[in-house]
Each structure stands twice: as C-alpha cells, then as structure tokens.
Design an enzyme around this catalytic site. Structure first.
Site, PDB file in Angstrom:
ATOM      1  N   HIS A   1      32.970  34.177  41.950  1.00 36.26           N
ATOM      2  CA  HIS A   1      31.767  34.872  42.836  1.00 36.26           C
ATOM      3  C   HIS A   1      32.184  34.704  44.318  1.00 36.26           C
ATOM      4  CE1 HIS A   1      28.006  36.637  43.263  1.00 36.26           C
ATOM      5  NE2 HIS A   1      27.572  36.042  42.108  1.00 36.26           N
TER       6      HIS A   1
ATOM      7  N   ASP B   1      37.461  52.308  32.197  1.00 42.44           N
ATOM      8  CA  ASP B   1      37.862  52.969  30.880  1.00 42.44           C
ATOM      9  C   ASP B   1      39.526  52.693  31.182  1.00 42.44           C
ATOM     10  OD1 ASP B   1      39.064  54.631  29.149  1.00 42.44           O
ATOM     11  OD2 ASP B   1      37.800  56.361  29.708  1.00 42.44           O
TER      12      ASP B   1
END
Length: 413
Positions: free
Chosen positions: A156, A357
C-alpha cells in the site's frame, strides 16, 4: 477430498528491457506508517490457456513502464522511505491445484484452500527483501477446470487500490499484445501535499473476535433504495452511499448501545480530482472521511437521512483536504479510532480490478483476503459474475451481535 496446491516454479520476473536506476521519494500519504504493508487479494478467472506463462511474460513487459514496482522500499533516513529502482524484479509463483474452481465453491468464504497457498509467501532464502519493503508479488494457480486464480500481494505504500488495479490492467494490456499500456504510468509523487504534520503513532489495537459474513444485494434492490433517496432529496446517491448507510444503521441496531453512545463511520475517498492528477498516477491519493453520530440519531433516522449524513461528510472532505494541504491544521487527519463502536468501509467495486483482461476475459470475482479481529470493517465488491449488484464482505460484529446484524441487512423492505 483434500484440496491441495502444488508449486510448479517460483522465482523473480525482471523487466523485459533495461530500466532507470535511481531512487524515488514516496509521497506523504505513501509514507504513512499503516500503509507500509502488503495487501492480499485473489482474482478469479473461469477459463484460460497456460495463464502463468502468459502473465509472466506480460509482467516482464509491464515492468518496463512500471519500473519502480520492480524495485523495493529503502529507508536511509528513519521515517523517510523511498523506492530504490533496482530492477530487482517481482517475485512470481506458478502453481497447480488438484481440483476445479467449482470444487472449492469458486473460493467463496470460508476458503476451502488456505489463503497462504493462493498468494506468494517466500521465505528469506528465496526472497531477501522483507515483506514490508516488497513492492508486489504475484501467483498464478491453475485449476483442473481450466480456470485460474491470480493471487496478489501489493504494498500500500507504493500504490493505492486504484493504482494496483492500473498496474494489473497494464499487465493485461501487454498480455493482449498491445505495444504499451492503455494508460501510461506517471510517478508525480511530489504533486501530493507534503505538510509538516507528523503521522500519529499506530494505536494499540483491540481484539474483537469478529464474525465473518457475506451479504449479497441485487441491482433491483439497490435501485429501489436509490429511488427512495431521490424522492426524499431530489438528488442522486451512489451504491456505496446507500449500502454504507444501511450497514451502519443495522450494525448500530445490532450493538444495542446506550442512546447517548457515539458511533463512528470511516472510509477513504480519492482526491485525484482535487489535485487534478494525471490519469496514470498510481500512488496513494486518498483522504479519510469520518462521520460521528449518537446511537439514538442513527437508530431514529430513516435510512435516507443516514445517507444524507454520509453525503454531507463526503462534501466536507474537499475543504478538510485543502486545509491539510495548506497546513491549516496541526493534527493528523489520518488518525483513526479503533474500537467496537467504529466501523470502516472500503469500496473495491470501482477500483478497476474487474477490468483486468489477460486475453481470457474479465474475472468473475476480485476480492481482498483481509480478515482481522481488531478493525470492524466491511468491503463492498461488485457481485460475482454473472450476477449483478453488490457483495459485502463484513467482519464488523462479534458472534453475539451477528444474527441481529444479518437479520437487519437481509430485510429488503
């Protein structure tokens, strides 16, 4: 049947081409102590052909553009961590499972495979960089049905949720044969405010023994609640607004607190639009939004009135953020209250993970693997495909209060 995951190979994936060798300073918000750690998540795809090979090769190409992620965090000056762009690479694991995704219920909770087998967990002999200094790790686990799970551990301190999603979308772009990512990354960490305010020390965290529940909401129900708010206010509200209001009210009712008790709601909002950041910015660009009210007020209000409280807090956020940026406050706005009266909500539904994708179509589900007993929290996800609507992963009440909380959340009137 015992479900097992077997590692086929593991090692480092380096950038496919030479990259700059330099040190980059992290932004104030990147350096915040609680951001220094790995966020674990799983991304589930129904079908693919040799996904580990495809993703490994695409990762090497994407790291040429996102070269800081091939480096690691260093801290030559205490409290001033930076990224050393060393081209050390990303730790990558290829694994096979002895079952289909259907066998393990598509990894819906409770997990039928331990999470440690789904994400990379190298020992110091395999990966010398400490976890809190590692930028990102990846694992591709192929299941017998042909589907696969991408397990991620992202730091993070290097990227927020939108930034991490931007990176794996870029890996997908390269996997599909594009010459470069559709969104080119920029560092630009100097554009986030750098006030002299010192981050608060990490507080002592309570042990709450929280129950874990999954709650699904149809698009029709969400639209019904949004319509109700429109009739009440003449304004639109988001899925986040309406579901967060519902869970805050239901949780407050389940806790059965004294009416004068204060209950707290917290979440982070993006400030990319306020800072007019480049679309390719992938660092932390968030600011906390906090709402406090009496238990009586939350319980005696209509749901749409609770939505108003949340929306008013979101509208105040811009002013509070610019006060922070101009150093007009002397307290740490990121400091949080961790007690049972407080609940924190994270919205994963619009971060962009569901758009990654690799040439096999988009994932059916993306979900964090966070499950702790010291922060009452709820994660909002896009419903698993082919469903429409939202899924809530709630770890925000103890078993004592769980039944009443779930009863309220499942009341669709």
């Amino acid at each position: 049947m015992v479900f097992e995951v077997t590692k086929i190979s593991e090692g480092v994936v380096k950038p496919a081409e030479p990259t700059p060798n330099k040190t980059l300073r992290l932004a104030w918000v990147d350096r915040y102590p609680t951001h220094r750690g790995l966020v674990e998540s799983i991304h589930i795809y129904r079908a693919a052909t040799d996904p580990a090979k495809v993703i490994r090769e695409a990762l090497a190409k994407a790291l040429v553009f996102f070269y800081p992620l091939a480096g690691h965090i260093i801290e030559p000056v205490p409290g001033e961590p930076s990224i050393e762009c060393s081209a050390k690479g990303v730790y990558f694991v290829e694994a096979n499972a002895n079952c289909s995704l259907e066998d393990v219920k598509y990894l819906h909770r409770p997990l039928l495979i331990p999470k440690e087998e789904l994400v990379p967990c190298p020992g110091p002999d395999d990966w010398e960089v400490e976890p809190h200094n590692t930028s990102i790790m990846m694992q591709v686990t192929t299941f017998t049905c042909g589907g696969f799970v991408l397990g991620l551990r992202t730091n993070h301190a290097v990227a927020d949720g939108m930034g991490a999603a931007q990176f794996i979308q870029a890996v997908g772009d390269m996997a599909r044969g594009l010459p470069e990512p559709l969104v080119l990354p920029v560092w630009d960490r100097e554009k986030f405010p750098d006030p002299k305010i010192k981050p608060s020390p990490i507080p002592e965290l309570p042990v709450l023994a929280l129950d874990y529940v999954i709650l699904d909401f149809s698009m029709d129900y969400i639209k019904k609640l949004k319509s109700k708010y429109m009739d009440f206010s003449g304004k639109i509200c988001s899925t986040f607004d309406i579901l967060t209001a519902k869970l805050w009210q239901c949780r407050t009712r389940a806790l059965d607190l004294k009416h004068e008790s204060e209950v707290n709601l917290g979440f982070f909002a993006s400030v990319r639009h306020l800072l007019k950041l480049n679309k390719g910015y992938y660092g932390n660009s968030i600011f906390p939004v906090k709402v406090t009210a009496s238990s009586k007020k939350i319980l005696n209000s209509d749901l749409v009135e609770v939505v108003n409280l949340i929306r008013e807090a979101k509208e105040r956020m811009a002013e509070e953020f610019f006060k922070f940026a101009r150093e007009e406050i002397d307290t740490d706005p990121f400091q949080m209250t961790f007690n049972y009266e407080s609940v924190y909500v994270s919205d994963w539904s619009k971060l962009g993970f569901v758009d990654a994708d690799y040439g096999f179509g988009k994932p059916m589900l993306c979900s964090p693997l966070v499950n702790n007993d010291f922060i009452a929290s709820v994660v909002i996800l896009k419903a698993p495909a082919p469903l429409e609507g939202a899924r809530l992963l709630a770890s925000c009440v103890t078993k004592e209060h769980s039944m009443e909380f779930v009863k309220g959340m499942n009341n669709m009137e």
